[in-house]
Design an enzyme around this catalytic site. Structure first.
Site, PDB file in Angstrom:
ATOM      1  N   ASN A 142       0.826  -1.195   0.000  1.00 24.21           N
ATOM      2  CA  ASN A 142       0.000   0.000   0.000  1.00 24.21           C
ATOM      3  C   ASN A 142       0.870   1.259   0.000  1.00 24.21           C
ATOM      4  OD1 ASN A 142      -2.770  -0.957   0.141  1.00 24.21           O
ATOM      5  ND2 ASN A 142      -2.234  -1.774   2.160  1.00 24.21           N
TER       6      ASN A 142
ATOM      7  N   CYS B  60      -4.220  -8.695  -5.002  1.00 25.55           N
ATOM      8  CA  CYS B  60      -4.950  -7.563  -5.588  1.00 25.55           C
ATOM      9  C   CYS B  60      -5.364  -7.954  -7.000  1.00 25.55           C
ATOM     10  CB  CYS B  60      -4.041  -6.339  -5.605  1.00 25.55           C
ATOM     11  SG  CYS B  60      -4.701  -4.908  -6.481  1.00 25.55           S
ATOM     12  N   GLY B  61      -6.648  -7.858  -7.301  1.00 28.03           N
ATOM     13  CA  GLY B  61      -7.133  -8.264  -8.613  1.00 28.03           C
ATOM     14  C   GLY B  61      -6.573  -7.431  -9.750  1.00 28.03           C
ATOM     15  N   ASN B  62      -6.745  -6.120  -9.692  1.00 21.90           N
ATOM     16  CA  ASN B  62      -6.227  -5.262 -10.752  1.00 21.90           C
ATOM     17  C   ASN B  62      -4.707  -5.241 -10.759  1.00 21.90           C
ATOM     18  OD1 ASN B  62      -8.666  -4.389 -11.939  1.00 21.90           O
ATOM     19  ND2 ASN B  62      -8.961  -2.859 -10.343  1.00 21.90           N
TER      20      ASN B  62
ATOM     21  N   ASN C 185     -12.530  -2.953   2.926  1.00 20.07           N
ATOM     22  CA  ASN C 185     -12.803  -2.108   1.767  1.00 20.07           C
ATOM     23  C   ASN C 185     -14.320  -1.892   1.704  1.00 20.07           C
ATOM     24  OD1 ASN C 185     -10.083  -2.060   0.678  1.00 20.07           O
ATOM     25  ND2 ASN C 185     -10.418  -4.198   0.096  1.00 20.07           N
TER      26      ASN C 185
ATOM     27  N   GLU D 247     -10.913   2.273  -0.569  1.00 23.52           N
ATOM     28  CA  GLU D 247      -9.984   1.170  -0.371  1.00 23.52           C
ATOM     29  C   GLU D 247      -9.107   1.382   0.856  1.00 23.52           C
ATOM     30  OE1 GLU D 247      -7.258  -1.623  -3.292  1.00 23.52           O
ATOM     31  OE2 GLU D 247      -8.539  -0.061  -4.124  1.00 23.52           O
ATOM     32  N   ARG D 248      -9.087   0.379   1.715  1.00 25.38           N
ATOM     33  CA  ARG D 248      -8.239   0.464   2.894  1.00 25.38           C
ATOM     34  C   ARG D 248      -6.766   0.386   2.459  1.00 25.38           C
ATOM     35  NH1 ARG D 248      -9.107  -5.299   6.144  1.00 25.38           N
ATOM     36  NH2 ARG D 248      -7.615  -6.531   4.928  1.00 25.38           N
TER      37      ARG D 248
ATOM     38  N   CYS E   9     -11.463  -1.504  -8.342  1.00 22.90           N
ATOM     39  CA  CYS E   9     -10.945  -2.508  -7.410  1.00 22.90           C
ATOM     40  C   CYS E   9     -11.364  -3.881  -7.923  1.00 22.90           C
ATOM     41  CB  CYS E   9     -11.487  -2.270  -6.003  1.00 22.90           C
ATOM     42  SG  CYS E   9     -10.950  -3.505  -4.794  1.00 22.90           S
TER      43      CYS E   9
END
Length: 264
Positions: A63, A72-74, A177, A194-195, A204
């Site tokens: 982060n 993380c998907g993206n 999130n 988003e956290r 996201c």
């Protein structure tokens, strides 16, 4: 000379660094330098990529505050595109994350990920949205996601609305999130607080999957869900056989850069 690259997945953007380029540098400290919008590159996170074999790529995610998270998907879609662009992997390859392995297939500007993923849609909980109580879903899939139905995602005070929801007591010590979701004229829209970023991101990927799980659990969708993100890009979630799920959307190269002098 130490290089990084910037990639964007549906507006969710990342700095990507070869693990070999890091050397003894602390990846979390580097994320805190490179990610900020005002003083750095301006991205939602940092990803390190390390080739384990011809078809196996290891990913780590950080982060903007320097904290590490599991997947993380993206970001995974961007990292897959990066691995193909840099000759680290063929168009079809496996990504290794702290949450397990992901099959990636990279087209020209579109990347699809397939997960052996199960999510727990815990229960409906009441949340305060503006002046009204609203039933929301808590979806656990490694990271916690709070899915909040709304009549429209077009709200001016989005961050102020979502920030207290992100820390609800029912979500545990780490919070979640928060995704505001609306179904309008046959389309599904999503906005995400988003956290770790602690603000809105343009898309996201894992959040879109969480929304798809929630909508399916509520009987409101079938095996394929198209979600229009804040950036205007569409992410597609498909439920496959044997408990697998596919996430498809754009992932594009933006530019290359060089580490700041202090980080070389």
């Amino acid at each position: 000379m130490s290089l990084f690259s910037k990639y964007s997945g549906a507006g969710n953007d990342f700095v990507i660094v070869r693990g070999e380029e890091l050397g003894l540098r602390d990846a979390g400290a580097l994320a805190a330098v490179l990610c900020p919008r005002a003083t750095g590159v301006g991205v939602d996170g940092l990803i390190t990529v390390r080739s384990l074999s011809e078809e196996l790529v290891r990913l780590r995610f950080f982060n903007p505050d320097g904290s590490e998270f599991s997947t993380c998907g993206n970001g995974s879609r961007c990292a897959a595109r990066y691995a193909v662009d840099r000759g680290l992997a063929p168009a079809e390859h496996m990504l290794v994350t702290d949450d397990g392995e992901i099959l990636a297939r990279a087209g020209d500007d579109v990347v699809a990920l397939e997960y052996a993923l199960d999510a727990r849609v815990d229960r409906e909980i009441l949340v305060r949205v503006g002046v009204e109580d609203q039933a929301a879903w808590l979806v656990q899939m490694g990271t916690a996601h709070l899915v909040v139905p709304a009549s429209s995602v077009k709200v001016d005070d989005f961050d102020e609305l979502c920030r207290p929801l992100r820390w609800l007591e029912e979500l545990g010590d780490d919070g979640a999130n928060v995704h505001l979701v609306s179904r309008e004229d046959g389309a599904t829209f999503i906005r995400t607080f988003e956290r770790g970023v602690e603000g809105e991101t343009q898309a996201c990927g894992s959040g879109c999957m969480a929304v798809a799980f929630a909508l399916r659990a509520a009987g409101e969708t079938g095996e394929r869900v198209e979600l229009i993100t804040r950036s205007g890009a569409t992410l597609v979630v498909e439920f496959l056989e044997a408990g697998r799920i596919r996430l498809t959307g754009p992932a594009v190269f933006i530019f290359d850069g060089v580490f700041p002098e202090a980080m070389r």
